[in-house]
Design an enzyme around this catalytic site. Structure first.
Site: not given
Ligand SMILES: NC(=O)c1ccc[n+]([C@@H]2O[C@H](COP(=O)([O-])OP(=O)(O)OC[C@H]3O[C@@H](n4cnc5c(N)ncnc54)[C@H](O)[C@@H]3O)[C@@H](O)[C@H]2O)c1
Length: 312
Positions: A16, A59, A126, A154, A172-173
């Site tokens: 990474d 990645a 994306y 998802f 993100h929520l």
């Protein structure tokens, strides 16, 4: 994923470049290389040194909005580097590959739940970068016998006791809702409340990272057993609205969570729910976290233990 593989007794090596990741999320005992997946010399030397048999390729850059304003970053990082990675792996004799794809490859759904036959027509760079990688993988199977499973996630969510979600910026929520519960943010933005859904807010399929990673393990086993290349949806098949997430988070945390309704984001579909029957049938996968409450509970426990996320 690393946690799960280590628990299984597999030998794992992590690569990474930490442009978006956290060194602290990986156990110090696991061999770690800081570098880019497109660095062919580095990947070649890792393959030689560790006799790499399989690769799970997570990645990527993964912000939809950023991909619209900076498509060049997404095509260079997700496609050009992904391609360089594949070439190095194929040259090194690796023939098993599990790929993090996404429901963003489908674009605006024409039917719900979305199965793998659904037309793939992304609405942002994306999504295109992931779809193009899927196409490259199909061609690399035909040409070089590289067997792959593209897993179309998802909404990944939840935490284990060791690892949780920490992005900068966070889009993100669930982590954003929990930041409000922790008092780190004043309110959570709700993008659109006039969708054609029962409460007007957008519906998504939240899948716990433990279930998601379990599917990767099964996908690796499937390939080890000679399975053909596949593309599989990973979701629970249940949709939850933004309002439902917030209400559930209030219940889990016992905190007030203020919201601010903002205009819907362009290209945000009203509903994204997986038909994940093919993953169940092909891999024998059976997600354990079927309740939103348990997913949010796990994320909350991690956030309370790590209010600043990974501290580095
Ligand atoms: N989180 C989700 O809900 C979701 C949904 C669908 C698909 N995905 C996909 O799952 C994967 C992981 O997502 P995430 O949410 O954990 O994202 P993340 O940003 O937390 O993780 C991606 C990691 O890849 C690293 N990276 C990026 N480009 C690299 C490169 N060229 N070389 C080396 N390292 C590189 C980053 O430093 C980061 O640690 C991504 O491929 C993403 O597109 C995620």
């Amino acid at each position: 994923m690393v946690e799960k593989l280590v628990d299984r007794g597999a030998s794992v090596v992590v690569l990474d470049d930490l442009q978006r990741g956290h060194r602290a999320s990986i156990s110090a005992s696991v061999p770690f290389y800081q570098g880019r997946v497109g660095d062919q010399q580095l990947v070649q030397s890792i393959c030689d040194e560790h006799e790499i048999q399989s690769c799970i390729h997570f990645a990527a850059l993964a912000y939809v909005g950023e991909s619209v304003t900076h498509p060049e970053l997404y095509f260079a990082n997700n496609i050009a580097q992904g391609l360089a990675l594949l070439d190095t792996l194929v040259a090194a004799g690796v023939r098993r590959f599990v790929f993090s794809s996404t429901c963003a490859t489908y674009g605006e759904p024409t039917k719900i739940p979305i199965d793998e036959q659904h037309l793939q027509r992304p609405t942002n760079p994306y999504g295109w970068s992931k779809l193009i990688m899927e196409k490259i993988l199909q061609a690399y199977d035909d040409a070089f016998g590289l067997k792959s499973v593209s897993l179309r996630y998802f909404n990944a969510a939840g935490a284990t006791t060791r690892v949780g979600e920490h992005h900068e910026p966070e889009t993100h929520l669930i982590p954003n809702v929990l930041s409000v519960a922790l008092g780190k943010k004043p309110y959570v933005s709700v993008f659109g409340n006039q969708y054609s859904t029962p409460d007007g807010t957008a519906i998504r399929d939240y899948i716990h990272i433990a279930d998601l990673c379990h599917a990767h393990l099964l996908a690796l086993e499937y390939l080890q057993n000679g399975g053909a290349s596949e593309s599989l949806n990973l979701g629970t098949g249940r949709g939850h609205s933004v309002n439902e997430v917030i209400t559930t988070a209030r219940r889990v945390t016992g905190r007030e969570i203020k919201v601010r309704v903002e205009p819907p984001r362009p290209g945000d579909p009203s509903r994204l729910v997986a038909d994940a029957r093919k993953a169940r049938a092909t891999l024998g996968w059976n997600p354990q976290y079927t309740e939103l409450e348990a997913i949010i509970q796990s994320a909350w426990e991690w956030r309370r233990a790590h209010p600043e996320g990974y501290e580095e």
